[in-house]
Design a protein around this motif. Structure first.
Motif, PDB file in Angstrom:
ATOM      1  N   UNK A 134       0.812  -1.215   0.000  1.00 46.57           N
ATOM      2  CA  UNK A 134       0.000   0.000   0.000  1.00 46.57           C
ATOM      3  C   UNK A 134       0.848   1.268   0.000  1.00 46.57           C
ATOM      4  N   UNK A 135       2.117   1.150   0.404  1.00 49.16           N
ATOM      5  CA  UNK A 135       3.003   2.313   0.431  1.00 49.16           C
ATOM      6  C   UNK A 135       4.445   1.831   0.350  1.00 49.16           C
ATOM      7  N   UNK A 136       5.287   2.633  -0.288  1.00 51.86           N
ATOM      8  CA  UNK A 136       6.714   2.296  -0.366  1.00 51.86           C
ATOM      9  C   UNK A 136       7.518   3.591  -0.319  1.00 51.86           C
ATOM     10  N   UNK A 137       8.659   3.526   0.358  1.00 48.71           N
ATOM     11  CA  UNK A 137       9.583   4.657   0.372  1.00 48.71           C
ATOM     12  C   UNK A 137      10.980   4.164   0.681  1.00 48.71           C
ATOM     13  N   UNK A 138      11.957   4.997   0.384  1.00 49.11           N
ATOM     14  CA  UNK A 138      13.336   4.703   0.755  1.00 49.11           C
ATOM     15  C   UNK A 138      13.689   5.597   1.935  1.00 49.11           C
ATOM     16  N   UNK A 139      14.012   4.967   3.033  1.00 44.30           N
ATOM     17  CA  UNK A 139      14.369   5.665   4.259  1.00 44.30           C
ATOM     18  C   UNK A 139      15.876   5.908   4.279  1.00 44.30           C
ATOM     19  N   UNK A 140      16.255   7.093   4.694  1.00 43.61           N
ATOM     20  CA  UNK A 140      17.672   7.429   4.864  1.00 43.61           C
ATOM     21  C   UNK A 140      17.888   7.669   6.355  1.00 43.61           C
ATOM     22  N   UNK A 141      18.835   6.972   6.936  1.00 43.74           N
ATOM     23  CA  UNK A 141      19.071   7.110   8.374  1.00 43.74           C
ATOM     24  C   UNK A 141      20.553   7.352   8.638  1.00 43.74           C
ATOM     25  N   UNK A 142      20.811   8.099   9.690  1.00 44.06           N
ATOM     26  CA  UNK A 142      22.172   8.353  10.158  1.00 44.06           C
ATOM     27  C   UNK A 142      22.447   7.437  11.340  1.00 44.06           C
ATOM     28  N   UNK A 143      23.684   6.947  11.440  1.00 48.51           N
ATOM     29  CA  UNK A 143      24.018   6.020  12.517  1.00 48.51           C
ATOM     30  C   UNK A 143      25.495   6.205  12.897  1.00 48.51           C
ATOM     31  N   UNK A 144      25.789   5.976  14.179  1.00 53.51           N
ATOM     32  CA  UNK A 144      27.162   6.059  14.665  1.00 53.51           C
ATOM     33  C   UNK A 144      28.000   4.887  14.135  1.00 53.51           C
ATOM     34  N   UNK A 145      29.270   5.134  14.043  1.00 44.69           N
ATOM     35  CA  UNK A 145      30.224   4.062  13.757  1.00 44.69           C
ATOM     36  C   UNK A 145      30.690   3.486  15.076  1.00 44.69           C
TER      37      UNK A 145
END
Length: 147
Positions: A134-145
């Motif tokens: 019903x819905x689609x998106x590309x999520x962009x996330x920031x994360x620590x190393x």
């Protein structure tokens, strides 16, 4: 704790469950997207929706609720998100639907300017109880190393 180095491109997983109620569809629409087909059965019957449907923005909020609930269950080194790409509402979401998410990790990128962090992209698909996307998106996330 899950860090950038722990993320593997191609990893897929499903999670979440969200039951959509008529009351919340109308309440969300009344406050944020007051189009007639989100507020009234009669108005919705005159459209291609055929019946009361949730706002696409409400669908986004429901997805976020499931994502945050899932994040609570796992320790992660997340730093927020600069946004999403390619958001598509594929089918209407109706009161009575039960939604779930599937996530596929598509990219992991260490930061060139900030050695302590990186980002990743995930393709997120929301399905209804009939396993219809019903819905689609590309999520962009920031994360620590990893320290």
């Amino acid at each position: 704790m899950e860090y950038l180095e722990d993320l593997v491109v191609g990893t897929k997983r499903g999670f979440g469950q969200y039951h959509v109620t008529r009351e919340e569809v109308i309440a969300f629409a009344a406050k944020y997207d007051p189009q007639p087909f989100h507020l009234s059965d009669e108005a919705a019957a005159k459209t291609h929706f055929g019946r009361l449907s949730a706002s696409g923005w409400h669908s986004c909020a429901m997805a976020m609720a499931m994502i945050v609930e899932d994040l609570k269950a796992h320790e992660h080194a997340g730093l927020g998100s600069p946004g999403v790409d390619e958001l598509r509402w594929l089918k209407p979401v109706y009161p009575g639907d039960t939604l779930r998410l599937e996530n596929e990790l598509v990219e992991v990128t260490p930061s060139r300017s900030r050695p302590d962090m990186g980002s990743f992209r995930s393709r997120v698909t929301m399905f209804n109880q009939h396993d219809e996307p019903v819905m689609r998106f590309t999520s962009i996330a920031l994360v620590r190393r990893r320290p």
